[in-house]
Design a protein around this motif. Structure first.
Motif, PDB file in Angstrom:
ATOM      1  N   VAL A 139      70.120  48.995  32.411  1.00 36.76           N
ATOM      2  CA  VAL A 139      68.592  49.388  32.631  1.00 36.76           C
ATOM      3  C   VAL A 139      68.267  50.935  32.340  1.00 36.76           C
ATOM      4  CG1 VAL A 139      66.654  49.478  34.225  1.00 36.76           C
ATOM      5  CG2 VAL A 139      68.013  47.342  34.040  1.00 36.76           C
ATOM      6  N   ALA A 140      69.371  51.768  33.114  1.00 34.68           N
ATOM      7  CA  ALA A 140      69.158  53.082  33.053  1.00 34.68           C
ATOM      8  C   ALA A 140      69.406  53.730  31.484  1.00 34.68           C
ATOM      9  CB  ALA A 140      70.023  53.809  33.895  1.00 34.68           C
ATOM     10  N   ASN A 141      70.227  52.789  30.821  1.00 30.96           N
ATOM     11  CA  ASN A 141      70.751  53.456  29.336  1.00 30.96           C
ATOM     12  C   ASN A 141      69.956  52.752  28.218  1.00 30.96           C
ATOM     13  OD1 ASN A 141      72.767  55.357  29.840  1.00 30.96           O
ATOM     14  ND2 ASN A 141      73.421  53.719  31.239  1.00 30.96           N
ATOM     15  N   GLN A 142      68.746  52.120  28.523  1.00 28.07           N
ATOM     16  CA  GLN A 142      67.987  51.304  27.435  1.00 28.07           C
ATOM     17  C   GLN A 142      67.386  52.765  26.392  1.00 28.07           C
ATOM     18  OE1 GLN A 142      67.070  47.952  26.606  1.00 28.07           O
ATOM     19  NE2 GLN A 142      68.943  47.911  28.126  1.00 28.07           N
ATOM     20  N   TRP A 143      67.388  52.317  25.345  1.00 31.31           N
ATOM     21  CA  TRP A 143      67.000  53.351  24.366  1.00 31.31           C
ATOM     22  C   TRP A 143      66.225  52.697  23.369  1.00 31.31           C
ATOM     23  CZ3 TRP A 143      68.872  52.809  19.146  1.00 31.31           C
ATOM     24  CH2 TRP A 143      69.968  51.771  19.019  1.00 31.31           C
ATOM     25  N   ASP A 144      65.169  53.726  22.447  1.00 29.16           N
ATOM     26  CA  ASP A 144      64.273  53.285  21.766  1.00 29.16           C
ATOM     27  C   ASP A 144      64.752  53.730  20.271  1.00 29.16           C
ATOM     28  OD1 ASP A 144      61.959  52.729  20.143  1.00 29.16           O
ATOM     29  OD2 ASP A 144      60.606  53.079  21.758  1.00 29.16           O
ATOM     30  N   LEU A 175      74.978  54.398  15.260  1.00 26.82           N
ATOM     31  CA  LEU A 175      76.218  53.892  15.667  1.00 26.82           C
ATOM     32  C   LEU A 175      76.658  54.288  16.924  1.00 26.82           C
ATOM     33  CD1 LEU A 175      78.551  53.917  12.291  1.00 26.82           C
ATOM     34  CD2 LEU A 175      77.577  51.873  13.485  1.00 26.82           C
ATOM     35  N   ARG A 176      76.460  55.551  17.429  1.00 29.10           N
ATOM     36  CA  ARG A 176      76.947  56.037  18.545  1.00 29.10           C
ATOM     37  C   ARG A 176      76.186  55.396  19.639  1.00 29.10           C
ATOM     38  NH1 ARG A 176      74.938  59.943  22.152  1.00 29.10           N
ATOM     39  NH2 ARG A 176      73.244  60.779  20.288  1.00 29.10           N
ATOM     40  N   TYR A 177      74.796  55.105  19.557  1.00 26.63           N
ATOM     41  CA  TYR A 177      73.931  54.275  20.481  1.00 26.63           C
ATOM     42  C   TYR A 177      74.476  52.881  20.567  1.00 26.63           C
ATOM     43  CZ  TYR A 177      70.231  58.071  21.263  1.00 26.63           C
ATOM     44  OH  TYR A 177      69.364  59.286  21.686  1.00 26.63           O
ATOM     45  N   VAL A 178      74.562  52.188  19.562  1.00 27.39           N
ATOM     46  CA  VAL A 178      75.061  50.877  19.315  1.00 27.39           C
ATOM     47  C   VAL A 178      76.317  50.689  20.143  1.00 27.39           C
ATOM     48  CG1 VAL A 178      75.697  48.853  17.862  1.00 27.39           C
ATOM     49  CG2 VAL A 178      73.764  50.359  17.381  1.00 27.39           C
ATOM     50  N   ILE A 179      77.291  51.536  19.912  1.00 25.84           N
ATOM     51  CA  ILE A 179      78.605  51.512  20.588  1.00 25.84           C
ATOM     52  C   ILE A 179      78.636  51.512  22.130  1.00 25.84           C
ATOM     53  CG2 ILE A 179      80.948  52.816  21.098  1.00 25.84           C
ATOM     54  CD1 ILE A 179      80.767  53.608  17.944  1.00 25.84           C
ATOM     55  N   GLN A 180      77.600  52.227  22.559  1.00 24.91           N
ATOM     56  CA  GLN A 180      77.432  52.629  24.205  1.00 24.91           C
ATOM     57  C   GLN A 180      77.079  51.134  24.729  1.00 24.91           C
ATOM     58  OE1 GLN A 180      74.869  55.732  24.516  1.00 24.91           O
ATOM     59  NE2 GLN A 180      76.277  57.307  24.377  1.00 24.91           N
ATOM     60  N   ASP A 181      76.066  50.395  24.127  1.00 22.57           N
ATOM     61  CA  ASP A 181      75.490  49.130  24.299  1.00 22.57           C
ATOM     62  C   ASP A 181      76.737  47.920  24.111  1.00 22.57           C
ATOM     63  OD1 ASP A 181      73.123  50.211  24.804  1.00 22.57           O
ATOM     64  OD2 ASP A 181      72.164  49.442  22.887  1.00 22.57           O
ATOM     65  N   GLU A 182      77.342  48.312  22.946  1.00 23.46           N
ATOM     66  CA  GLU A 182      78.485  47.040  22.923  1.00 23.46           C
ATOM     67  C   GLU A 182      79.578  47.120  23.936  1.00 23.46           C
ATOM     68  OE1 GLU A 182      77.919  44.742  20.849  1.00 23.46           O
ATOM     69  OE2 GLU A 182      76.726  45.337  19.364  1.00 23.46           O
ATOM     70  N   ALA A 183      80.006  48.296  24.428  1.00 23.88           N
ATOM     71  CA  ALA A 183      80.824  48.634  25.501  1.00 23.88           C
ATOM     72  C   ALA A 183      80.450  47.747  26.557  1.00 23.88           C
ATOM     73  CB  ALA A 183      81.106  49.981  25.691  1.00 23.88           C
ATOM     74  N   ARG A 184      79.012  47.740  27.215  1.00 21.70           N
ATOM     75  CA  ARG A 184      78.737  47.297  28.217  1.00 21.70           C
ATOM     76  C   ARG A 184      78.946  45.603  28.025  1.00 21.70           C
ATOM     77  NH1 ARG A 184      74.421  50.728  27.946  1.00 21.70           N
ATOM     78  NH2 ARG A 184      72.797  48.981  27.066  1.00 21.70           N
ATOM     79  N   HIS A 185      78.485  45.138  26.815  1.00 22.86           N
ATOM     80  CA  HIS A 185      78.333  43.754  26.427  1.00 22.86           C
ATOM     81  C   HIS A 185      79.842  43.222  26.676  1.00 22.86           C
ATOM     82  CE1 HIS A 185      74.879  44.681  23.550  1.00 22.86           C
ATOM     83  NE2 HIS A 185      74.486  44.787  24.786  1.00 22.86           N
ATOM     84  N   VAL A 186      80.944  43.820  26.350  1.00 27.10           N
ATOM     85  CA  VAL A 186      82.286  43.566  26.394  1.00 27.10           C
ATOM     86  C   VAL A 186      82.657  43.518  27.821  1.00 27.10           C
ATOM     87  CG1 VAL A 186      84.717  43.519  25.475  1.00 27.10           C
ATOM     88  CG2 VAL A 186      82.917  44.087  23.835  1.00 27.10           C
ATOM     89  N   HIS A 187      82.388  44.585  28.642  1.00 30.30           N
ATOM     90  CA  HIS A 187      82.397  44.490  29.990  1.00 30.30           C
ATOM     91  C   HIS A 187      81.950  43.331  30.638  1.00 30.30           C
ATOM     92  CE1 HIS A 187      82.674  47.587  33.728  1.00 30.30           C
ATOM     93  NE2 HIS A 187      83.178  46.414  33.965  1.00 30.30           N
ATOM     94  N   TYR A 188      80.691  42.903  30.185  1.00 36.63           N
ATOM     95  CA  TYR A 188      79.947  41.887  30.863  1.00 36.63           C
ATOM     96  C   TYR A 188      80.860  40.434  30.665  1.00 36.63           C
ATOM     97  CZ  TYR A 188      76.101  38.278  31.005  1.00 36.63           C
ATOM     98  OH  TYR A 188      75.209  37.077  31.475  1.00 36.63           O
ATOM     99  N   GLY A 189      81.409  40.627  29.408  1.00 39.43           N
ATOM    100  CA  GLY A 189      82.288  39.114  29.101  1.00 39.43           C
ATOM    101  C   GLY A 189      83.555  39.337  30.001  1.00 39.43           C
TER     102      GLY A 189
END
Length: 415
Positions: A96-101, A267-281
């Motif tokens: 939630v804190a790291n959402q970006w537009d 890509l820098r923004y996307v990588i930050q999100d993807e890291a959380r997604h894998v952590h979730y998994g």
């Protein structure tokens, strides 16, 4: 010489006199058959067969504007609303804190010239081996090489975009299926993330590169297989660990190679999100796989994960580039050999796995039984690395050439 090598040589001699178009049709058919034949476990092969038929024989990802997929997964509606997974809730709060537009935080006024060698989209190391092309009778001048590099970048980013659309649907399904309220809260943030990723990749392709490629047939097979599987944990395994894990390695590789500032920031923004997604998994699956599955069920998921890993590594050969550029000039089999031996492509495929293998190990799917298979594939060099729960932002953005070279050398020795 092995039996398979002898048979390949005989087939090459038989097809040599045929028109290239006919050779390409035969090669594509043999590739499709070998996809199922190469799968060691018959249950995995049988489960993937419907998706393989839709993706490889019917080529649904190429011909239709949309593809309906039937999914029979169970929806878990929680009436207790218990917050009993603190680590998952912490991950949700971080998300939630790291959402970006992407509209405001990326500078879309940046001029992007994919033909400008001073700001290369993919760096200066070509993914297509030009020496091999020339040996096969195709000589490109400097301008043609630069244009091909641009198209290859568009092809690769297009596959990222298609994967993000698959992740959007899979994350929505996982949000329905997951059993913890904390997991549902986090899953909702991932659905938003994936929608944003789809948006920014599509915008970059359409407005900056002005070129979008159709989905790779083998990537379509994987996404179709995931979205139509009824087992929630296999959806999680496939999307959160396999596809997202491999994408994380691919994004990091491109991040370190590109000289184009808008793409690098995206890509820098996307990588930050993807890291959380894998952590979730890894959070969702570790306890489930290690404590709540029977030995037979765990073996099935081990085999499935390995087969999907090999499919993504061995079949990502940019056939769409061959079809557009070289289908009338060199046989598809020749292209496969060139791309299979391309140093840049070999490194790219190998380095994707530095994020995947430690996660499989962490969630209990890299058993002693499977180690020999990953060793033969040159991937055990990544075992013991940091899993998704341990990675920092610096880890994710770092280019780990050393491990990739070790993996490639292991493959050379095995060959």
């Amino acid at each position: 010489m092995s039996t398979s090598t002898t048979e390949t040589s005989k087939l090459d001699r038989m097809m040599r006199g045929l028109p290239i178009k006919m050779q390409n049709t035969i090669t594509r058919t043999l590739e499709n058959v070998s996809l199922i034949a190469e799968i060691r476990d018959p249950k995995v092969g049988a489960s993937m067969l419907p998706s393989a038929y839709r993706g490889l024989w019917q080529r649904k990802g190429k011909g239709d504007d949309s593809v309906p997929m039937k999914s029979g997964h169970a929806v878990h509606f929680d009436l207790n609303y218990g917050t009993d997974f603190p680590e998952m809730y912490d991950l949700y709060r971080r998300a939630v804190a790291n959402q970006w537009d992407g509209e405001w935080q990326l500078d879309w006024s940046t001029a992007v010239d994919p033909m400008n060698p001073t700001t290369p989209i993919l760096g200066h190391t070509p993914f297509v081996p030009y020496e091999g092309l020339e040996a096969a009778g195709v000589k490109l001048d400097a301008a043609e090489k630069q244009k091909l590099n641009y198209h290859f970048a568009a092809w690769m980013l297009s596959q990222f975009m298609h994967g993000e659309q698959g992740a959007l649907y899979a994350s929505a399904q996982c949000t329905e299926s997951v059993r913890w309220v904390d997991g549902k809260l986090y899953g909702a943030t991932q659905v938003m993330d994936e929608g944003r990723h789809l948006e920014v990749f599509l915008r970059y392709l359409e407005t900056k590169l002005e070129r979008v490629y159709k989905i790779n047939d083998n990537l379509f097979v994987i996404i179709d297989d995931l979205l139509t599987d009824s087992r929630w944990d296999v959806k999680f395994l496939g999307m959160q660990i396999m596809v997202e894990g491999l994408a994380l390695g691919a994004f990091s590789t491109m991040y370190n190679q590109t000289g184009e500032p808008l793409l690098k920031n995206l890509l820098r923004y996307v990588i930050q999100d993807e890291a959380r997604h894998v952590h979730y998994g890894v959070l969702a699956l570790r306890e489930h796989f290690t404590k709540h599955l029977s030995a037979a069920e765990r073996r099935e998921r081990e085999d499935w994960a390995f087969e999907v890993a090999m499919l993504m590594r061995n079949r990502f050969l940019a056939h769409e580039i061959h079809d557009e550029w070289f289908a009338h000039r060199i046989p598809r089999a020749t292209w496969n050999k060139l791309m299979g031996e391309s140093p840049a492509m070999t490194k790219f495929r190998s380095i994707m796995f530095q994020r995947l293998v430690p996660n499989l190990q962490y969630i209990g799917l890299l058993s002693p039984r499977m180690e020999s298979y990953y060793e033969k594939a040159g991937l055990m060099v990544y075992a013991g690395g940091k899993n998704a729960s341990q990675l920092s932002e610096q880890d994710l953005l770092r280019d780990n050439d050393t491990l990739a070279e070790q993996a490639i050398e292991t493959l050379r020795k095995a060959a």
